[in-house]
Design a protein around this motif. Structure first.
Motif, PDB file in Angstrom:
ATOM      1  N   GLN A  27      21.186  11.228  79.686  1.00 56.82           N
ATOM      2  CA  GLN A  27      21.782  10.644  80.887  1.00 56.82           C
ATOM      3  C   GLN A  27      22.971   9.757  80.524  1.00 56.82           C
ATOM      4  N   PHE A  98      23.251  10.399  90.140  1.00 54.82           N
ATOM      5  CA  PHE A  98      21.918  10.777  89.660  1.00 54.82           C
ATOM      6  C   PHE A  98      20.966  10.355  90.777  1.00 54.82           C
ATOM      7  N   LEU A 118      21.439  15.706  89.446  1.00 48.51           N
ATOM      8  CA  LEU A 118      22.795  15.269  89.122  1.00 48.51           C
ATOM      9  C   LEU A 118      23.747  16.083  89.999  1.00 48.51           C
TER      10      LEU A 118
END
Length: 347
Positions: A27, A98, A118
């Motif tokens: 991430q 996100f 995402l």
């Protein structure tokens, strides 16, 4: 360890923790990549008037109580799409999120009722640029996880390889010997009879009351998807316009749309579009989707009128949603989506 051991058991958490730390690294790597390219991270609210208007997506309904004590039915979104497109209408040009999203009737190795999506948008850029983004994210995820290959069950995929790109029509010819374009009228209207005749010739089963969409889905799941994303990623491009409710038609062929899906290890990872910005056409497509939902499931969702109003002001854009948990699964070799969620959904 027994399958019913709770995730908060110290021993089970110790087994899962390396996967969860890899999730954090992936991430962070993607966030950094997007920031370097002037994307703004946004945080759309999940509570919406409509959960989305695709026939086979199922939302979670809830009741909001106003200050006057009056109830209003609302939904947790199945995607942040409507909210993010409103931001494009407001003037944003490169955004990502996100976002936690909720989809009912979904639970399994690759599905969780709540998961992380995402989603990102590019104003004024062709949808094929999103394909390059996807390739970059596959490589970033592998590097962050310390993986040389993606793995799921008995399949592997090189996340550093250039993805194969083929149209849905090409895939149907290659893997099912079905001429899909021959079942579409010049304006994209599908013919169930034409597709049924080809399926019968190829000994592919179907039900007498199957719609064209039902039959297409059966061929895709049984004959096409098992071949995608093995060895290297696959981009399945140019879906029939009847299967692309939020995408604009391709300029060279109105039968198909600017929609693609990304596959790795046979797993669908992302769904991208050249975005439809015509509110009248979008309303028509939403109505058709909700008519199909009513026919199949006996329910329909409201249309977000605010979204349709904003759509008239939205500039030409491309956008895509990627299942982030699935990406982490493939990069870490985890067998189930719950293994890469810090706190899985109970049950």
């Amino acid at each position: 360890m027994p399958a019913d051991t709770p995730f908060w058991s110290a021993h089970r958490h110790a087994d899962r923790r390396p996967l969860l730390l890899a999730r954090n690294r992936i991430q962070a790597a993607i966030r950094g990549w997007l920031a370097e390219r002037d994307f703004t991270e946004v945080d759309p609210v999940a509570l919406q008037i409509s959960p989305g208007n695709e026939a086979h997506l199922h939302g979670f309904a809830t009741t909001a109580i106003g200050n006057d004590g009056q109830p209003q039915q609302m939904y947790l979104h199945t995607s942040p799409e409507f909210a993010m497109k409103k931001l494009l209408a407001a003037g944003e040009t490169r955004i990502h999120a996100f976002a936690h999203v909720w989809r009912n009737r979904e639970r399994g190795a690759l599905h969780s009722p709540e998961f992380t999506m995402l989603e990102w948008y590019r104003v004024g850029e062709d949808y094929t640029v999103l394909m390059d983004d996807c390739a970059a994210f596959l490589a970033l995820a592998a590097t962050a996880a310390g993986a040389r290959a993606f793995r799921f069950r008995d399949s592997s995929c090189d996340p550093f390889a250039t993805p194969e790109r083929l149209s849905v029509a090409q895939a149907f010819l290659r893997y099912a010997q079905i001429d899909l374009l021959a079942t579409l009228a010049a304006d994209g209207t599908p013919s169930a009879a034409a597709l049924a005749a080809q399926m019968q010739a190829q000994a592919i089963r179907f039900a007498p009351d199957d719609t064209w969409s039902d039959m297409l889905s059966r061929i895709l799941v049984e004959k096409v998807e098992p071949h995608l994303g093995h060895g290297r990623p696959t981009i399945l491009d140019r879906y029939p316009v009847a299967e692309a409710a939020l995408a604009r038609p391709c300029p060279d062929d109105p039968r198909v749309a600017e929609r693609f899906e990304l596959y790795a290890c046979g797993v669908e990872l992302a769904n991208g579009f050249g975005e439809l910005t015509n509110p009248d056409e979008q309303r028509r497509r939403f109505a058709a989707e909700m008519d199909e939902k009513q026919r199949v499931y006996g329910e329909r969702y409201p249309v977000d009128e605010d979204f349709l109003a904003a759509l008239a002001h939205m500039p030409p854009s491309s956008g895509i949603a990627l299942g982030f948990d699935r990406l982490v699964m493939l990069a870490t070799g985890a067998p189930r989506i719950d293994d890469v969620m810090w706190v899985p959904v109970a049950g």
